[in-house]
Design a protein around this motif. Structure first.
Motif, PDB file in Angstrom:
ATOM      1  N   VAL A 145       0.856  -1.191   0.000  1.00 27.85           N
ATOM      2  CA  VAL A 145       0.000   0.000   0.000  1.00 27.85           C
ATOM      3  C   VAL A 145       0.886   1.233   0.000  1.00 27.85           C
ATOM      4  O   VAL A 145       1.698   1.422   0.914  1.00 27.85           O
ATOM      5  N   VAL A 146       0.726   2.082  -1.023  1.00 27.08           N
ATOM      6  CA  VAL A 146       1.585   3.245  -1.210  1.00 27.08           C
ATOM      7  C   VAL A 146       0.719   4.495  -1.334  1.00 27.08           C
ATOM      8  O   VAL A 146      -0.294   4.495  -2.044  1.00 27.08           O
ATOM      9  N   VAL A 147       1.123   5.558  -0.634  1.00 28.01           N
ATOM     10  CA  VAL A 147       0.401   6.836  -0.674  1.00 28.01           C
ATOM     11  C   VAL A 147       1.406   7.961  -0.900  1.00 28.01           C
ATOM     12  O   VAL A 147       2.200   8.269   0.001  1.00 28.01           O
ATOM     13  N   PRO A 148       1.416   8.592  -2.064  1.00 24.28           N
ATOM     14  CA  PRO A 148       2.329   9.727  -2.281  1.00 24.28           C
ATOM     15  C   PRO A 148       1.775  10.988  -1.628  1.00 24.28           C
ATOM     16  O   PRO A 148       0.565  11.118  -1.412  1.00 24.28           O
ATOM     17  N   ALA A 160       8.105   3.101  -9.302  1.00 26.07           N
ATOM     18  CA  ALA A 160       8.522   1.925  -8.531  1.00 26.07           C
ATOM     19  C   ALA A 160       7.388   0.917  -8.410  1.00 26.07           C
ATOM     20  O   ALA A 160       7.608  -0.294  -8.475  1.00 26.07           O
ATOM     21  N   ALA A 161       6.163   1.410  -8.241  1.00 21.68           N
ATOM     22  CA  ALA A 161       5.014   0.522  -8.099  1.00 21.68           C
ATOM     23  C   ALA A 161       4.774  -0.270  -9.380  1.00 21.68           C
ATOM     24  O   ALA A 161       4.507  -1.476  -9.339  1.00 21.68           O
ATOM     25  N   ILE A 162       4.867   0.394 -10.528  1.00 25.42           N
ATOM     26  CA  ILE A 162       4.643  -0.291 -11.807  1.00 25.42           C
ATOM     27  C   ILE A 162       5.727  -1.338 -12.042  1.00 25.42           C
ATOM     28  O   ILE A 162       5.460  -2.420 -12.594  1.00 25.42           O
ATOM     29  N   VAL A 168       0.288  -3.648  -6.075  1.00 22.89           N
ATOM     30  CA  VAL A 168       0.416  -2.421  -5.296  1.00 22.89           C
ATOM     31  C   VAL A 168      -0.911  -1.668  -5.331  1.00 22.89           C
ATOM     32  O   VAL A 168      -1.477  -1.447  -6.405  1.00 22.89           O
ATOM     33  N   ILE A 169      -1.394  -1.295  -4.166  1.00 18.24           N
ATOM     34  CA  ILE A 169      -2.529  -0.382  -4.050  1.00 18.24           C
ATOM     35  C   ILE A 169      -1.942   1.022  -3.954  1.00 18.24           C
ATOM     36  O   ILE A 169      -1.268   1.359  -2.981  1.00 18.24           O
ATOM     37  N   PHE A 170      -2.174   1.830  -4.978  1.00 15.87           N
ATOM     38  CA  PHE A 170      -1.563   3.158  -5.065  1.00 15.87           C
ATOM     39  C   PHE A 170      -2.670   4.193  -4.869  1.00 15.87           C
ATOM     40  O   PHE A 170      -3.496   4.424  -5.753  1.00 15.87           O
ATOM     41  N   LEU A 171      -2.678   4.804  -3.693  1.00 11.55           N
ATOM     42  CA  LEU A 171      -3.760   5.710  -3.306  1.00 11.55           C
ATOM     43  C   LEU A 171      -3.294   7.157  -3.418  1.00 11.55           C
ATOM     44  O   LEU A 171      -2.312   7.557  -2.781  1.00 11.55           O
ATOM     45  N   ILE A 234       7.732  12.712   9.586  1.00  9.85           N
ATOM     46  CA  ILE A 234       8.034  11.518   8.804  1.00  9.85           C
ATOM     47  C   ILE A 234       6.824  11.155   7.951  1.00  9.85           C
ATOM     48  O   ILE A 234       5.695  11.106   8.442  1.00  9.85           O
ATOM     49  N   ASP A 235       7.084  10.907   6.690  1.00  9.72           N
ATOM     50  CA  ASP A 235       6.072  10.417   5.757  1.00  9.72           C
ATOM     51  C   ASP A 235       6.379   8.952   5.470  1.00  9.72           C
ATOM     52  O   ASP A 235       7.353   8.650   4.782  1.00  9.72           O
ATOM     53  N   PRO A 236       5.562   8.010   5.959  1.00  6.40           N
ATOM     54  CA  PRO A 236       5.841   6.594   5.693  1.00  6.40           C
ATOM     55  C   PRO A 236       5.797   6.255   4.202  1.00  6.40           C
ATOM     56  O   PRO A 236       6.547   5.400   3.739  1.00  6.40           O
ATOM     57  N   ALA A 237       4.910   6.916   3.455  1.00  6.08           N
ATOM     58  CA  ALA A 237       4.751   6.723   2.003  1.00  6.08           C
ATOM     59  C   ALA A 237       4.293   5.304   1.662  1.00  6.08           C
ATOM     60  O   ALA A 237       3.237   5.117   1.074  1.00  6.08           O
ATOM     61  N   THR A 238       5.092   4.300   1.991  1.00  5.42           N
ATOM     62  CA  THR A 238       4.637   2.918   1.891  1.00  5.42           C
ATOM     63  C   THR A 238       4.076   2.518   3.248  1.00  5.42           C
ATOM     64  O   THR A 238       4.820   2.372   4.219  1.00  5.42           O
TER      65      THR A 238
END
Length: 331
Positions: A145-148, A160-162, A168-171, A234-238
């Motif tokens: 799970v990834v959130v930019p 990176a997700a592609i 990958v769940i890209f939100l 901090i941004d976890p991002a993933t």
């Protein structure tokens, strides 16, 4: 180099990878002719053709399932759901098949699919258009799970997700789709998955947030700096898998932590982060881990959205409460 928005960075990353890798294709409702409801795929059909940018019926289960089949046959599909609240009909395909493909075939096959969805509130949308249920997907083994939270991170993380061999769940936080601009080189350079990004250095408290909630969190950190309080952001991002080591490294300096997220409080990702901190770094804490979150209700209609979404004042109040917590004479 011109500055672009987060949604434009998504388009840029899709175009780069489609040009570089003929296995990549994009599909979903209205992604072709109309360029997507937020124009994240604008111009891609004209550039790459209808065979690689496909408009689908309004059938989310079909969208999710076709992506699994395509990935199993060597393609790299990027499937878009118009809003996160529309993704639920596709859960059977995502949870029962995409997430299990590697385990089911004992590693013989993987499922390199990206499921994209705009998520979160703050745009005065009707029901089902403002969901923040990232914890639902983070709970499922086999899903990343990834959130930019910025244009640069949207570009690098989507690449990176592609390229990742697993689903990958890209939100994409639509509240900040066009809130900020950055210079983003179209270099094809991906950012690392499964790593936190430290957006601000500090020694007094660690603030953890992702997606649109970073807007208020960074604003609160700026205000705290004016009061002599240095917050590390901090941004976890993933979000899954979580880079808990980066969080612990920060706590070795700050000894206090606050997690901010828009999603409902109960079983939100903030609870998991707090649990991991208690499990792996309890001795570092001078105060309990605090959470500032949305409420355990459905996201309200637009008149009450601002009351639901965590704001700067709520974050500041929680920071002060955490800093005022007795430390037992430890320092």
């Amino acid at each position: 180099m011109s500055q672009i928005t987060l949604v434009e960075a998504v388009t840029l990353a899709l175009a780069y990878e489609m040009q570089a890798d003929p296995r990549v294709l994009v599909f979903g409702q209205d992604v072709g002719l109309n360029g997507g409801v937020f124009r994240a795929t604008e111009g891609l059909q004209e550039r790459f053709g209808r065979e690689r940018v496909l408009d689908t019926p309004l059938a989310e289960n079909m969208i999710a399932g076709i992506a699994v089949g395509m990935a199993a046959q060597g393609l790299r599909p990027v499937a878009e759901f118009q809003f996160m609240g529309f993704i639920y009909p596709g859960l059977d395909q995502i949870l029962s098949h995409a997430a299990r493909f590697r385990n089911r075939t004992r590693g013989r096959l993987s499922c390199p699919v990206v499921y994209r969805a705009p998520y979160g509130g703050g745009i005065h949308a009707p029901e089902h258009h403002s969901e923040s249920t990232e914890a639902l997907f983070a709970h499922i083994p086999g899903l990343r799970v990834v959130v930019p939270s910025s244009p640069a991170r949207a570009y690098g993380l989507l690449l990176a997700a592609i390229r990742d061999p697993d689903p990958v769940i890209f939100l994409e936080p639509k509240r900040i789709y066009r809130a900020v601009r950055q210079e983003v080189p179209d270099s094809g350079e991906a950012l690392p998955l499964d790593r936190c990004f430290r957006l601000r250095e500090g020694a007094d408290i660690t603030l953890i947030a992702w997606g649109a909630s970073l807007k208020e969190t960074l604003a609160a950190a700026e205000q705290l700096a004016g009061e002599g309080i240095e917050a590390e952001v901090i941004d976890p991002a993933t979000l899954k898998p979580l880079d808990i080591h980066a969080v612990i490294d920060s706590l070795e300096k700050t000894h206090r932590c606050l997690v901010v997220h828009e999603a409902a409080r109960f079983c939100g990702l903030g609870a998991e982060i707090a649990a991991q901190i208690n499990e792996y770094a309890f001795d570092l804490l001078d105060a309990p881990v605090q959470r500032v979150t949305g409420y355990d209700t459905v996201m309200p209609y637009y008149r009450l959205e601002d009351s639901y979404i965590p704001g700067v004042e709520q974050i500041l109040a929680a920071v002060r409460e955490t800093l005022d917590y007795p430390d037992g004479g430890r320092r």
